[in-house]
Design an enzyme around this catalytic site. Structure first.
Site, PDB file in Angstrom:
ATOM      1  N   CYS A 283       6.661  -3.340 -31.769  1.00  0.00           N
ATOM      2  CA  CYS A 283       6.773  -3.867 -30.406  1.00  0.00           C
ATOM      3  C   CYS A 283       7.454  -4.882 -29.479  1.00  0.00           C
ATOM      4  O   CYS A 283       6.989  -5.304 -29.029  1.00  0.00           O
ATOM      5  CB  CYS A 283       5.145  -3.993 -31.224  1.00  0.00           C
ATOM      6  SG  CYS A 283       4.949  -5.670 -31.334  1.00  0.00           S
TER       7      CYS A 283
ATOM      8  N   GLU B 274       8.564 -10.671 -37.690  1.00  0.00           N
ATOM      9  CA  GLU B 274       9.010 -11.068 -36.537  1.00  0.00           C
ATOM     10  C   GLU B 274      10.049 -12.541 -36.797  1.00  0.00           C
ATOM     11  O   GLU B 274      10.873 -12.635 -36.129  1.00  0.00           O
ATOM     12  CB  GLU B 274       8.272 -11.688 -35.242  1.00  0.00           C
ATOM     13  CG  GLU B 274       7.539 -12.194 -35.483  1.00  0.00           C
ATOM     14  CD  GLU B 274       6.210 -12.128 -33.836  1.00  0.00           C
ATOM     15  OE1 GLU B 274       7.078 -12.225 -33.223  1.00  0.00           O
ATOM     16  OE2 GLU B 274       5.418 -12.804 -34.517  1.00  0.00           O
TER      17      GLU B 274
ATOM     18  N   ASP C 106      11.466 -11.332 -30.677  1.00  0.00           N
ATOM     19  CA  ASP C 106      11.889 -12.461 -31.717  1.00  0.00           C
ATOM     20  C   ASP C 106      12.223 -12.887 -33.421  1.00  0.00           C
ATOM     21  O   ASP C 106      13.691 -12.996 -33.468  1.00  0.00           O
ATOM     22  CB  ASP C 106      10.415 -13.065 -31.823  1.00  0.00           C
ATOM     23  CG  ASP C 106       9.514 -14.019 -31.345  1.00  0.00           C
ATOM     24  OD1 ASP C 106      10.809 -14.540 -29.670  1.00  0.00           O
ATOM     25  OD2 ASP C 106       8.427 -14.421 -31.073  1.00  0.00           O
TER      26      ASP C 106
ATOM     27  N   HIS D  22       0.991  -0.774  -0.004  1.00  0.00           N
ATOM     28  CA  HIS D  22       0.249   0.089  -0.082  1.00  0.00           C
ATOM     29  C   HIS D  22       0.889   0.766  -0.244  1.00  0.00           C
ATOM     30  O   HIS D  22       0.949   2.256  -0.909  1.00  0.00           O
ATOM     31  CB  HIS D  22      -1.051   0.028   1.619  1.00  0.00           C
ATOM     32  CG  HIS D  22      -2.312  -0.463   1.560  1.00  0.00           C
ATOM     33  ND1 HIS D  22      -3.534  -0.275  -0.009  1.00  0.00           N
ATOM     34  CD2 HIS D  22      -2.667  -1.367   2.060  1.00  0.00           C
ATOM     35  CE1 HIS D  22      -4.422  -1.027   0.624  1.00  0.00           C
ATOM     36  NE2 HIS D  22      -4.078  -2.090   1.126  1.00  0.00           N
TER      37      HIS D  22
END
Lengths: 86, 578
Positions: B504, B433, B457, B190
């Site tokens: 990405c 990729e 990748d 917290h």
């Protein structure tokens, strides 16, 4: 009536989801209980009890309703249980 | 002396400490007569009502200081204060044992705290803090004890305490508290979350810092490293003053870029978006200045459960993300990338020798057509609520793209027949990729609406180096000329067909790689949310013309290190932002 649901919230049933379950259950007059796979059963109208189940993502929990509006309660509470809160 | 803790909220604080020790509640136990016990129950009920009123007030304060999300924790406090297992149980203990409310409350709290601390889930462990907080509040009201005050100090203090409860945090006065350090807690406790949302530097988990320090001791608190320097030298103080100033300047500067476009000094605008793994991340991405989502990994919807997610569940999740950003901002949803190393219990797939080269992602989806169609339907339906785009992962051949699009066309036809709304112009792109896809990207660009380069990748496949294998990790080189040349090829081929290209992988948020990617013509950069603002600041300080020139030269260099050094030397501003 009873039906089993699966927890989908990635961080499980912590304070916020527990509060949402409780608030939904409290809108019904009938008895609403939650039972974990290990047999622990608590009222869905009590915050501490719900938290004590310590439900995590992927856990199954059975909602048991009895009384006025039991079918609606079962469905409504089940929906909240399967919601994602994060 | 330097005490090492866990960095909980970034920033620096320099000043005297104020040690708040009253967190451990001292409980006096009194035995009562039966009638007294009955009266005690009544007194306790009244105190609980007062506490509910107090918590409501604090909730309002929290809402103002920290926002709705943090205020919600107090909602659960209110619910617990209405709960029989807490309040009712305490009353039972008062009557059963004929003891005062303070002692009964302490017993009930202790049981609950032990119970929640014993759970093997850190989110549940945190509930223990909620009960401690409530116990402290009720005990305070029962005994009428006064809270220690921060106002005894002229200058802002560094607060030292066992743990900061949610109520403590909500009531902190930012003008009086420069930072805080606690004995217990971790990154997700917290106190840490509150500190970050209030932007107060904090170090937690210092074990016994409340014992080591005394009121007025001068410390430097470094919320970035987790260091607490006790009795610093003048030189240290001077050095940290500079750090603190720079931090404040940087924060203020970053903030200016929050809602700005990502435009270079010579007026070229790119898109800076975020990678997310679940709908909640979208809010965080939005708060960190992302212009949309460049990669929504949908795997989380499928994992950690006994069966496939329904269309409805998926639709809700996709819609939530689309609505977080609104109509104008792109949301790229990647279809399921599972299989290989990411397993699903209910999809019984055999173990493979080479999961990264195996049966996964689009290869699997093209076989499991029911599963794939359900996902496509859910995404299409969500496209009625925002600028949603579909992206297929692991495309190696144009045949796969065509097969996926054929299934998509079937789903669209079903929706048309059923009269269900979706965006008919929704863009459908592919991840690039696999080197094979790079080499035929001229052909793929004719049939895909966009590309997004998945560098994690792509690097692994290009270098033939498993990114999980430490022995070959030195070959994971996104800046290797081979990888950069592949990226250039993809971008050139896409642009020739008038298509846009995003990235990405982790590389897209790497400040050293950004000028190169900009120079190569990348249109969209998708990264972790926290990288967005630094990337935008960098973007606004360099020119496309320079970036092009540097990129052209870099691609003729021979090693990744050489290229890295060259880019850093060419753009000194990177150093300031790193």
């Amino acid at each position: 009536m009873q039906q089993t649901f699966t927890i989908k919230n990635p961080t499980g049933v912590h304070a916020r989801p527990a509060g949402a379950i409780l608030k939904k259950a409290s809108t019904f007059a009938c008895k609403v209980e939650l039972e974990k796979a290990d047999g622990t059963r608590v009222s869905a109208k009590g915050m501490v009890g719900i938290l004590k189940l310590g439900l995590k993502q992927g856990d199954q929990v059975t909602v048991i309703t009895e009384g006025d509006g039991e079918a609606e309660a079962l469905q409504a509470v089940g929906e909240v249980i399967e919601s994602i809160f994060e | 002396m330097i005490l090492k803790g866990i960095a909980a909220a970034p920033g620096y604080a320099i000043g005297p400490v104020f040690v708040m020790k009253d967190n451990q509640v001292k409980v006096e136990r009194k035995t009562l007569s039966a009638p007294e016990a009955k009266a005690e129950v009544v007194r306790f009920s009244e105190i609980v009502n007062q506490a509910i009123e107090q918590v409501k007030e604090i909730q309002e304060q929290a809402r103002e200081k920290m926002g709705d999300e943090q205020a919600e924790i107090f909602e659960s406090h209110i619910l617990v204060l209405h709960d029989d297992e807490f309040v009712g149980r305490t009353k039972e203990v008062i009557l059963e044992k004929n003891i005062n409310a303070e002692a009964a409350l302490a017993e009930v709290t202790e049981e609950l705290v032990a119970f929640f601390e014993g759970m093997d889930n850190e989110y549940m462990n945190e509930r223990a803090a909620d009960f401690r907080d409530l116990n402290k509040r009720l005990h305070g009201l029962l005994t009428g004890a006064k809270q220690a005050s921060l106002s005894d100090f002229e200058e802002p203090v560094v607060l030292i305490t066992d743990d900061l409860t949610p109520s403590d945090s909500a009531q902190l006065d930012r003008d009086r508290v420069a930072g805080f350090a606690t004995n217990i807690g971790g990154r997700t406790s917290h106190s840490a979350i509150m500190a970050r949302s209030m932007e107060i530097p904090a170090v937690v988990g210092l074990k016994d810092v409340t014992e080591q320090l005394h009121d007025g001791d001068i410390v430097i608190l470094d919320g970035t490293t987790g260091d607490l320097i006790v009795h610093p030298s003048d030189e240290q103080i001077a050095a940290y003053r500079v750090k603190k100033e720079n931090f404040a300047k940087r924060k203020a500067e970053f903030h200016k870029y929050m809602n700005a476009a990502s435009t270079t000094v010579d007026g070229h605008t790119v898109e800076l978006v975020a990678n997310i793994g679940n709908p909640g991340d979208a809010h965080n991405a939005h708060k960190n200045g992302a212009e949309g989502i460049g990669l929504f990994r949908t795997e989380f919807l499928y994992m950690g459960r006994p069966n496939f997610p329904t269309e409805e569940e998926q639709f809700e999740a996709y819609k939530e993300v689309a609505e977080t950003f609104g109509k104008d901002h792109p949301i790229v949803i990647r279809t399921l990338d599972i299989g290989g190393d990411k397993e699903l219990d209910y999809l019984e797939l055999p173990k493979e020798m080479n999961p990264f080269l195996g049966y996964r992602a689009i290869r699997l989806c093209l076989d499991e057509t029911d599963m794939f169609k359900t996902q496509l339907r859910a995404i299409l339906r969500a496209s009625a609520f925002g600028n949603v785009k579909i992206m297929y992962p692991m495309i190696a051949t144009i045949v796969e793209l065509r097969a996926a699009n054929a299934i998509l066309a079937e789903v669209k036809a079903e929706l048309d027949t059923a009269g269900i709304a979706y965006n008919k112009n929704l863009e459908v792109g592919i991840m690039i990729e696999i080197p094979a896809a790079v080499l035929v990207s001229d052909q793929l660009a004719k049939e895909a609406d966009f590309f997004s380069i998945g560098t994690n990748d792509l690097v692994q496949y290009t270098m033939a180096a498993d990114r999980m294998n430490e022995k070959v990790s030195h070959l994971t080189q996104p800046m290797n000329p081979s990888v950069l040349r592949l990226i250039r090829m993809v971008i050139e081929n896409a642009h020739r067909e008038g298509k846009w290209v995003g990235m990405c992988g982790e590389m897209a948020g790497n400040l050293v790689a950004i000028p190169l990617l900009l120079g190569l013509g990348l249109d969209e950069f998708s990264m972790s949310a926290s990288s967005v603002l630094p990337a935008r600041v960098l973007m606004s300080k360099i020119s496309l013309a320079d970036a092009k020139e540097i990129a052209a030269k870099a691609l003729d260099m021979q090693t990744a290190d050489e290229i890295q050094q060259f880019v850093q030397d060419s753009f000194p501003v990177i150093e300031e932002l790193l």
